[in-house]
Design an enzyme around this catalytic site. Sequence first.
Site, PDB file in Angstrom:
ATOM      1  N   ASP A  47       7.021  13.165 -15.055  1.00  0.00           N
ATOM      2  CA  ASP A  47       7.974  13.013 -16.170  1.00  0.00           C
ATOM      3  C   ASP A  47       9.403  13.132 -15.638  1.00  0.00           C
ATOM      4  O   ASP A  47      10.289  12.357 -16.001  1.00  0.00           O
ATOM      5  CB  ASP A  47       7.752  14.094 -17.236  1.00  0.00           C
ATOM      6  CG  ASP A  47       6.602  13.739 -18.167  1.00  0.00           C
ATOM      7  OD1 ASP A  47       6.169  12.561 -18.158  1.00  0.00           O
ATOM      8  OD2 ASP A  47       6.139  14.636 -18.894  1.00  0.00           O
TER       9      ASP A  47
ATOM     10  N   GLY B  88      10.247  12.893 -12.357  1.00  0.00           N
ATOM     11  CA  GLY B  88      10.444  11.890 -11.310  1.00  0.00           C
ATOM     12  C   GLY B  88      10.793  10.529 -11.879  1.00  0.00           C
ATOM     13  O   GLY B  88      11.604   9.796 -11.317  1.00  0.00           O
TER      14      GLY B  88
ATOM     15  N   ARG C  27      35.116 -17.114  -7.083  1.00  0.00           N
ATOM     16  CA  ARG C  27      34.507 -18.434  -6.849  1.00  0.00           C
ATOM     17  C   ARG C  27      34.993 -19.438  -7.896  1.00  0.00           C
ATOM     18  O   ARG C  27      35.014 -19.115  -9.098  1.00  0.00           O
ATOM     19  CB  ARG C  27      32.984 -18.292  -6.930  1.00  0.00           C
ATOM     20  CG  ARG C  27      32.211 -19.573  -6.804  1.00  0.00           C
ATOM     21  CD  ARG C  27      32.093 -20.001  -5.370  1.00  0.00           C
ATOM     22  NE  ARG C  27      31.263 -21.195  -5.213  1.00  0.00           N
ATOM     23  CZ  ARG C  27      31.162 -21.867  -4.076  1.00  0.00           C
ATOM     24  NH1 ARG C  27      31.832 -21.461  -3.003  1.00  0.00           N
ATOM     25  NH2 ARG C  27      30.393 -22.930  -3.990  1.00  0.00           N
TER      26      ARG C  27
ATOM     27  N   GLU D 171       5.723   5.301  -9.367  1.00  0.00           N
ATOM     28  CA  GLU D 171       5.809   6.414 -10.343  1.00  0.00           C
ATOM     29  C   GLU D 171       5.294   5.980 -11.722  1.00  0.00           C
ATOM     30  O   GLU D 171       5.868   6.322 -12.760  1.00  0.00           O
ATOM     31  CB  GLU D 171       7.219   6.998 -10.387  1.00  0.00           C
ATOM     32  CG  GLU D 171       7.581   7.544  -9.014  1.00  0.00           C
ATOM     33  CD  GLU D 171       8.452   8.768  -8.998  1.00  0.00           C
ATOM     34  OE1 GLU D 171       8.643   9.401 -10.041  1.00  0.00           O
ATOM     35  OE2 GLU D 171       8.917   9.101  -7.889  1.00  0.00           O
TER      36      GLU D 171
ATOM     37  N   THR E  18       3.276   2.301 -13.084  1.00  0.00           N
ATOM     38  CA  THR E  18       3.753   0.922 -13.308  1.00  0.00           C
ATOM     39  C   THR E  18       4.302   0.828 -14.738  1.00  0.00           C
ATOM     40  O   THR E  18       4.032   1.690 -15.581  1.00  0.00           O
ATOM     41  CB  THR E  18       2.611  -0.105 -13.153  1.00  0.00           C
ATOM     42  OG1 THR E  18       1.682   0.101 -14.224  1.00  0.00           O
ATOM     43  CG2 THR E  18       1.911   0.022 -11.809  1.00  0.00           C
TER      44      THR E  18
HETATM   45  C1  LIG Z   1       7.047   1.443  -2.002  1.00  0.00           C
HETATM   46  C2  LIG Z   1       6.075   2.348  -2.725  1.00  0.00           C
HETATM   47  C3  LIG Z   1       6.281   3.721  -2.680  1.00  0.00           C
HETATM   48  C4  LIG Z   1       5.371   4.576  -3.305  1.00  0.00           C
HETATM   49  N1  LIG Z   1       5.545   5.926  -3.193  1.00  0.00           N
HETATM   50  C5  LIG Z   1       4.578   6.759  -3.664  1.00  0.00           C
HETATM   51  C6  LIG Z   1       4.664   8.171  -3.412  1.00  0.00           C
HETATM   52  O1  LIG Z   1       5.625   8.682  -2.803  1.00  0.00           O
HETATM   53  N2  LIG Z   1       3.625   8.962  -3.805  1.00  0.00           N
HETATM   54  C7  LIG Z   1       2.539   8.443  -4.467  1.00  0.00           C
HETATM   55  O2  LIG Z   1       1.639   9.224  -4.805  1.00  0.00           O
HETATM   56  N3  LIG Z   1       2.454   7.117  -4.737  1.00  0.00           N
HETATM   57  C8  LIG Z   1       3.435   6.264  -4.348  1.00  0.00           C
HETATM   58  N4  LIG Z   1       3.335   4.914  -4.582  1.00  0.00           N
HETATM   59  C9  LIG Z   1       2.151   4.393  -5.264  1.00  0.00           C
HETATM   60  C10 LIG Z   1       2.458   3.857  -6.653  1.00  0.00           C
HETATM   61  O3  LIG Z   1       2.725   4.924  -7.528  1.00  0.00           O
HETATM   62  C11 LIG Z   1       1.278   2.984  -7.072  1.00  0.00           C
HETATM   63  O4  LIG Z   1       1.348   1.789  -6.305  1.00  0.00           O
HETATM   64  C12 LIG Z   1       1.286   2.661  -8.541  1.00  0.00           C
HETATM   65  O5  LIG Z   1       1.014   3.818  -9.300  1.00  0.00           O
HETATM   66  C13 LIG Z   1       0.265   1.580  -8.903  1.00  0.00           C
HETATM   67  O6  LIG Z   1      -0.990   1.852  -8.366  1.00  0.00           O
HETATM   68  P1  LIG Z   1      -1.773   0.712  -7.548  1.00  0.00           P
HETATM   69  O7  LIG Z   1      -0.848   0.157  -6.540  1.00  0.00           O
HETATM   70  O8  LIG Z   1      -3.052   1.298  -7.081  1.00  0.00           O
HETATM   71  O9  LIG Z   1      -2.041  -0.430  -8.607  1.00  0.00           O
HETATM   72  P2  LIG Z   1      -3.259  -0.465  -9.638  1.00  0.00           P
HETATM   73  O10 LIG Z   1      -3.414   0.835 -10.296  1.00  0.00           O
HETATM   74  O11 LIG Z   1      -4.444  -1.055  -8.939  1.00  0.00           O
HETATM   75  O12 LIG Z   1      -2.711  -1.536 -10.685  1.00  0.00           O
HETATM   76  C14 LIG Z   1      -2.738  -2.941 -10.452  1.00  0.00           C
HETATM   77  C15 LIG Z   1      -2.159  -3.631 -11.689  1.00  0.00           C
HETATM   78  O13 LIG Z   1      -2.997  -3.338 -12.825  1.00  0.00           O
HETATM   79  C16 LIG Z   1      -2.219  -2.778 -13.863  1.00  0.00           C
HETATM   80  N5  LIG Z   1      -3.008  -1.778 -14.595  1.00  0.00           N
HETATM   81  C17 LIG Z   1      -3.776  -0.778 -14.071  1.00  0.00           C
HETATM   82  N6  LIG Z   1      -4.317  -0.052 -15.063  1.00  0.00           N
HETATM   83  C18 LIG Z   1      -3.891  -0.592 -16.229  1.00  0.00           C
HETATM   84  C19 LIG Z   1      -4.111  -0.287 -17.603  1.00  0.00           C
HETATM   85  N7  LIG Z   1      -4.845   0.747 -17.988  1.00  0.00           N
HETATM   86  N8  LIG Z   1      -3.526  -1.084 -18.536  1.00  0.00           N
HETATM   87  C20 LIG Z   1      -2.735  -2.145 -18.159  1.00  0.00           C
HETATM   88  N9  LIG Z   1      -2.488  -2.466 -16.881  1.00  0.00           N
HETATM   89  C21 LIG Z   1      -3.063  -1.699 -15.920  1.00  0.00           C
HETATM   90  C22 LIG Z   1      -1.022  -2.144 -13.163  1.00  0.00           C
HETATM   91  O14 LIG Z   1       0.093  -2.001 -14.042  1.00  0.00           O
HETATM   92  C23 LIG Z   1      -0.767  -3.137 -12.048  1.00  0.00           C
HETATM   93  O15 LIG Z   1       0.009  -4.205 -12.547  1.00  0.00           O
HETATM   94  C24 LIG Z   1       4.261   4.035  -4.005  1.00  0.00           C
HETATM   95  C25 LIG Z   1       4.077   2.654  -4.062  1.00  0.00           C
HETATM   96  C26 LIG Z   1       4.970   1.806  -3.429  1.00  0.00           C
HETATM   97  C27 LIG Z   1       4.727   0.318  -3.488  1.00  0.00           C
END
Ligand SMILES: Cc1cc2nc3c(=O)[nH]c(=O)nc-3n(C[C@H](O)[C@H](O)[C@H](O)COP(=O)(O)OP(=O)(O)OC[C@H]3O[C@@H](n4cnc5c(N)ncnc54)[C@H](O)[C@@H]3O)c2cc1C
Length: 379
Positions: free
Chosen positions: A240, A242, A268, A363, A365
């Site tokens: 919350d 973060g 420009r 943090e 999506t």
């Molecule tokens: C550059 C970067 C830095 C990061 N830093 C950290 C960090 O410091 N610590 C940490 O713990 N994590 C970190 N993350 C991870 C980040 O929080 C996750 O990538 C994010 O929570 C999404 O998880 P996922 O990538 O597994 O996607 P998924 O959970 O697989 O989601 C894939 C897609 O499905 C959608 N989706 C999933 N479930 C639902 C639902 N119930 N309803 C609708 N849509 C849904 C998502 O919105 C997304 O569009 C980082 C990620 C990146 C790219």
Amino acid sequence: MPVDRMLPTPEARDLIELTREIADKVLEPHVVEYERRERYPAEAFRALGAAGLLSLPYPEEFGGGGQPYEVYLQVLEELAARWAAVAVAVSVHSLSCHPLFAFGSDEQRRRWLPEMLGGSMIGAYSLSEPHAGSDAAALRCRAVATADGYRITGSKAWITNGGKADYYTLFARTGEGSRGVSCFLVPADTAGLSFGKPEAKMGLRAVPTTTAAYDDAPISAERLIGEPGQGLSIAFSALDSGRLGIAAVATGLAQRALDDAVAYAREREAFGKHIIDHQGLGFVLADMAAAVDSARATYLDAARRRDAGLPYSRQASVAKLVATDAAMKVTTDAVQVFGGYGYTQDFPVERYMREAKVMQIFEGTNQIQRLVIARGLAG
Ligand SMILES: Cc1cc2nc3c(=O)[nH]c(=O)nc-3n(C[C@H](O)[C@H](O)[C@H](O)COP(=O)(O)OP(=O)(O)OC[C@H]3O[C@@H](n4cnc5c(N)ncnc54)[C@H](O)[C@@H]3O)c2cc1C
């Protein structure tokens, strides 16, 4: 032109001035080269730490800056306007301190917080796993109880500051289901802990994002934060706060894209006048300004609720959603304002656009933010 901020105290005004001075000196001159070479800005973090800018929202008794959240977030915004990756790392550092501060025992806080907030350490927050991002309750990394603590085995993913941080606020499974996750404060030099090579990212390249492997890594019982099984509620409570950090970073990035676009549009020329004087383009810039101001207003509203001790979880999700969508739109429009030059690395707007994208993803999506808001509406 610097943003004309409404700040609660003269001290906060001085702090913003100090931040601008430091950011202009230690961030602005290096951002292009460090981002291009994927070089970690250790000196920048040292300078921010020495100025007390890594611990602003925590109480002075633990070595923090004792600032209201609304002030801390505006400092983050100023940092993001110069270097988004550094601002994200500062926000994640602050996030990593939250579990210990809010859920640790007095003894744990007295023991570890002062050094974590002292300015020379950087923290990381390790919740995500390769198969479990949005669905954090599906995490598998396991902490098995032993006579004097725990042994941790499993894989974590997407760790901002991975391999660079001094400690990792880790969430690992001590039982089954969503009440079977616990929170640990893991020192970087823990035996059996190793990191993957940095992900090859679209943006924010100067600060590494890595995996971590725990191979029967021993951790003492005193490093369990909160109660066993309390981990997910600790993780979400930290998020919350973060998310507000990310909203502020997104706003700072969008503000910078707007400033650069306005400066370019004033210079420009096309069809015999400055492009800003073509109403079609002036309206694009006006929409960008409205989006930036709205983003700032939503995160400040949530922050002021937090500072007043009111519930702010829904407002934090709204702020994260509004500010990061605004950053994506504003940075994309900034590229448009620059025309063909916007699509080249001769100007930084293409980088702003790449940096904005991830803010809609980490943090929680923006789909997950909508889920949180909708659940609140459904009662
Ligand atoms: C550059 C970067 C830095 C990061 N830093 C950290 C960090 O410091 N610590 C940490 O713990 N994590 C970190 N993350 C991870 C980040 O929080 C996750 O990538 C994010 O929570 C999404 O998880 P996922 O990538 O597994 O996607 P998924 O959970 O697989 O989601 C894939 C897609 O499905 C959608 N989706 C999933 N479930 C639902 C639902 N119930 N309803 C609708 N849509 C849904 C998502 O919105 C997304 O569009 C980082 C990620 C990146 C790219």
